[in-house]
Design an enzyme around this catalytic site. Structure first.
Site, PDB file in Angstrom:
ATOM      1  N   LYS A   1       0.869  -1.190   0.000  1.00 47.07           N
ATOM      2  CA  LYS A   1       0.000   0.000   0.000  1.00 47.07           C
ATOM      3  C   LYS A   1       0.894   1.224   0.000  1.00 47.07           C
ATOM      4  CE  LYS A   1      -4.418   1.054   0.138  1.00 47.07           C
ATOM      5  NZ  LYS A   1      -5.547   0.285  -0.437  1.00 47.07           N
TER       6      LYS A   1
HETATM    7  P1  NAD Z   1     -13.872   7.605  -2.956  1.00 50.04           P
HETATM    8  O1  NAD Z   1     -12.940   8.702  -2.636  1.00 50.04           O
HETATM    9  O2  NAD Z   1     -14.336   7.409  -4.352  1.00 50.04           O
HETATM   10  O3  NAD Z   1     -15.195   7.756  -2.064  1.00 50.04           O
HETATM   11  C1  NAD Z   1     -15.130   7.975  -0.682  1.00 50.04           C
HETATM   12  C2  NAD Z   1     -16.518   8.331  -0.195  1.00 50.04           C
HETATM   13  O4  NAD Z   1     -16.455   8.515   1.226  1.00 50.04           O
HETATM   14  C3  NAD Z   1     -17.070   9.630  -0.785  1.00 50.04           C
HETATM   15  O5  NAD Z   1     -18.437   9.478  -1.111  1.00 50.04           O
HETATM   16  C4  NAD Z   1     -16.927  10.617   0.377  1.00 50.04           C
HETATM   17  O6  NAD Z   1     -17.913  11.638   0.352  1.00 50.04           O
HETATM   18  C5  NAD Z   1     -17.162   9.681   1.563  1.00 50.04           C
HETATM   19  N1  NAD Z   1     -16.673  10.273   2.805  1.00 50.04           N
HETATM   20  C6  NAD Z   1     -15.445  10.767   3.067  1.00 50.04           C
HETATM   21  N2  NAD Z   1     -15.416  11.261   4.321  1.00 50.04           N
HETATM   22  C7  NAD Z   1     -16.651  11.077   4.840  1.00 50.04           C
HETATM   23  C8  NAD Z   1     -17.250  11.387   6.082  1.00 50.04           C
HETATM   24  N3  NAD Z   1     -16.564  11.979   7.055  1.00 50.04           N
HETATM   25  N4  NAD Z   1     -18.544  11.053   6.262  1.00 50.04           N
HETATM   26  C9  NAD Z   1     -19.257  10.430   5.293  1.00 50.04           C
HETATM   27  N5  NAD Z   1     -18.729  10.104   4.106  1.00 50.04           N
HETATM   28  C10 NAD Z   1     -17.450  10.436   3.876  1.00 50.04           C
HETATM   29  O7  NAD Z   1     -13.172   6.294  -2.381  1.00 50.04           O
HETATM   30  P2  NAD Z   1     -13.477   4.785  -2.785  1.00 50.04           P
HETATM   31  O8  NAD Z   1     -12.538   4.373  -3.829  1.00 50.04           O
HETATM   32  O9  NAD Z   1     -14.940   4.594  -2.974  1.00 50.04           O
HETATM   33  O10 NAD Z   1     -12.999   4.038  -1.441  1.00 50.04           O
HETATM   34  C11 NAD Z   1     -13.821   3.952  -0.305  1.00 50.04           C
HETATM   35  C12 NAD Z   1     -13.250   2.907   0.631  1.00 50.04           C
HETATM   36  O11 NAD Z   1     -13.171   1.652  -0.055  1.00 50.04           O
HETATM   37  C13 NAD Z   1     -11.826   3.173   1.142  1.00 50.04           C
HETATM   38  O12 NAD Z   1     -11.710   2.605   2.437  1.00 50.04           O
HETATM   39  C14 NAD Z   1     -10.968   2.381   0.178  1.00 50.04           C
HETATM   40  O13 NAD Z   1      -9.703   2.048   0.717  1.00 50.04           O
HETATM   41  C15 NAD Z   1     -11.846   1.164   0.000  1.00 50.04           C
HETATM   42  N6  NAD Z   1     -11.545   0.397  -1.201  1.00 50.04           N
HETATM   43  C16 NAD Z   1     -11.649   0.968  -2.429  1.00 50.04           C
HETATM   44  C17 NAD Z   1     -11.395   0.198  -3.552  1.00 50.04           C
HETATM   45  C18 NAD Z   1     -11.557   0.749  -4.936  1.00 50.04           C
HETATM   46  O14 NAD Z   1     -11.406  -0.002  -5.904  1.00 50.04           O
HETATM   47  N7  NAD Z   1     -11.909   2.027  -5.101  1.00 50.04           N
HETATM   48  C19 NAD Z   1     -10.984  -1.129  -3.419  1.00 50.04           C
HETATM   49  C20 NAD Z   1     -10.901  -1.695  -2.147  1.00 50.04           C
HETATM   50  C21 NAD Z   1     -11.182  -0.905  -1.045  1.00 50.04           C
END
Ligand code: NAD
Length: 462
Positions: free
Chosen positions: A135
């Site tokens: 990571k």
């Molecule tokens: P992203 O940045 O696209 O979306 C994040 C979301 O979280 C947004 O809607 C944002 O508004 C919301 N958010 C942030 N702070 C907040 C708060 N205080 N209260 C409420 N909502 C809040 O990110 P993502 O890619 O969707 O990733 C989200 C999670 O999934 C992370 O933990 C990431 O590590 C995990 N993840 C993502 C992927 C991927 O392929 N994108 C894969 C595995 C895990």
């Protein structure tokens, strides 16, 4: 509220019975219950102990193999220079090259990146893709940087870590705050500085690239789709069909919005959504696709008002009411999906939740205290290393396509992803029954079982 029909995990003998203290002491690690890395390793070691994984493997997995921290200057548009801090952590590569995303966020810290790298080791093993765990991240606010600044931060970061990554050694991907555009700059920079003998093959150093640059179809929705595949495999078996299932989603970015859209396609009703801009609710169901379009246009769910007709925005009757944060968490649903950031579901929020199932889209969204409350309340937790492994699985497909110079169609990607997710879900359920433990411990056991077997074959060098 009707609870899940299966027994509460707290009743099972092997749940959280292990104290990882002696491994921590042996390695001189701190005992800080609020530290995400220590929480993560504690959960992994709990499962390792149930599985009776040899002690030396527990020691190996309790610390990443390599941790790199780099400081690098970047020229801002106003002519000033800022110093940025970046990380790349390589947790374990027993199963294959290190693999894991790059996060751009103001709160990125070494311990969080270490925790996320360990989760990647477990995730890749659970879904049986031949990768280890890594990571990375840069401590910055991508929303406060303009496009050129973001590109320069990306390029300087790549140059800072170029010597420790590589298409067959360590392969980053997008995570929170990064996207396919950042991956395009990442690959381009690496190609420009890679040695001449590997330039032809160097775009493979990252996945999550734009499709035109070697990305895979289906990668953007893959994490959400993987979660939906797991839910579709497990929940009907518990007596809850997807058709008519009521769902709340926390976070409506990449993961959350695809979970919303794909569950809605399968007949589920998205009743409440919250992100950093606010929370919304519609008892009859929120139009998940329109909400995704609204978020893309405005930056968040706030303002997705009931009956407000705008150009390309919300049509009358398909919007939602604004609600408070507490109302959002207290909404009665079958399934709650945390898909925002780490550690958001603490003891208080977990106590507010009114759901039967809890499928973790985000990495480590639940604090240990929050998890205890959910378990006490009989909520079935489907853990992150299972539910959000779809992203790395399709990243693996992208890497395979690049390596063999072929492109798969969407039907192939979807079908292969579904196979990996369904088998991982079954592996987890099997471990749950065999070891009489909760689902998170079971997922770690299923992952560690594979790692343990590979170490037994490899031995320890020299
Ligand atoms: P992203 O940045 O696209 O979306 C994040 C979301 O979280 C947004 O809607 C944002 O508004 C919301 N958010 C942030 N702070 C907040 C708060 N205080 N209260 C409420 N909502 C809040 O990110 P993502 O890619 O969707 O990733 C989200 C999670 O999934 C992370 O933990 C990431 O590590 C995990 N993840 C993502 C992927 C991927 O392929 N994108 C894969 C595995 C895990």
């Amino acid at each position: 509220m009707a609870k899940a029909t299966i027994a509460a995990p707290t009743d099972t003998p092997n749940t959280k019975s292990y104290r990882s203290g002696h491994v921590f002491d042996e390695l001189g690690m701190a005992h800080d219950p609020n530290n995400l890395y220590l929480q993560t390793i504690d959960a992994v070691l709990t499962a390792a102990e149930v599985l009776e994984l040899p002690h030396h493997l527990q020691l190996i997995l309790a610390q990443p193999k390599n941790e790199v921290m780099a400081h690098f200057p970047v020229k801002m548009n106003d002519g000033s220079y800022k110093l940025f801090k970046g990380y790349r952590v390589q947790h374990n590569n027993a199963l294959g090259p290190y693999k894991g995303g790059i996060r751009f966020h103001p709160e990125v810290s070494l311990d969080d990146v270490k925790a996320l790298s360990a989760l990647m080791t477990m995730k890749c093993s659970l879904v049986r893709v031949p990768f280890g765990g890594g990571k990375g991240g840069v401590k910055c606010d991508p929303r406060a940087l303009d496009r050129d600044e973001l590109m320069r931060v990306t390029r300087r970061f790549v140059s800072a870590i170029a010597s420790i990554i590589g298409p067959d050694h360590d392969i980053p991907a997008p995570d929170v705050g990064t996207n396919s555009q950042v991956m395009a700059w990442f690959a381009d920079t690496y190609q420009n500085i890679a040695g001449a003998n590997m330039r032809h093959d160097s775009l493979r150093v990252v996945t999550g690239k734009p499709i035109e640059m070697g990305g895979s179809v289906g990668r953007e929705k893959a994490t959400g789709q993987g979660l939906v595949d797991v839910v579709a495999e497990m929940l009907p078996a518990f007596g809850t069909p997807l058709e008519g299932m009521r769902v709340s989603v926390l976070g409506y970015g990449n993961v959350g919005s695809w979970v919303g859209r794909l569950l809605a396609e399968r007949g589920a009703i998205i009743v409440a959504v919250m992100d950093h801009t606010g929370a919304i609710h519609n008892e009859k169901g929120i139009d998940a696709q329109m909400l995704a379009e609204h978020c893309a246009e405005t930056g968040g769910v706030a303002g997705f008002g009931k009956g407000v007709a705008t150009n390309g925005g919300v049509k009358a009757g398909v919007g939602a009411d604004a609600i408070s944060e507490e109302e959002f968490y207290r909404t009665t649903v079958d399934l709650f999906v945390p898909a925002a950031l780490e550690q958001m579901i603490d003891e208080e929020k977990a106590g507010w939740l009114d759901c039967k199932y809890y499928a973790e889209g985000a990495n480590a969204p639940t604090t240990p205290a929050g998890e205890r409350v959910l378990m006490k309340n009989g909520v079935e937790i489907l853990p992150a290393i299972l539910c959000n492994a779809g992203g790395v699985t399709v990243s693996y497909f992208e890497w395979v396509q690049n390596k063999s110079n072929v492109t798969w169609d969407i039907e192939t990607v979807d079908r292969e992803l579904n196979k990996h997710m369904v088998l991982a879900a079954r592996r987890t359920q099997l471990a749950k029954h065999r070891y009489e433990c909760d689902m998170r411990t079971a997922a770690y056991i299923a992952a560690l079982d594979q790692i343990g077997k590979v170490y037994a074959m490899r031995g320890i060098f020299p």
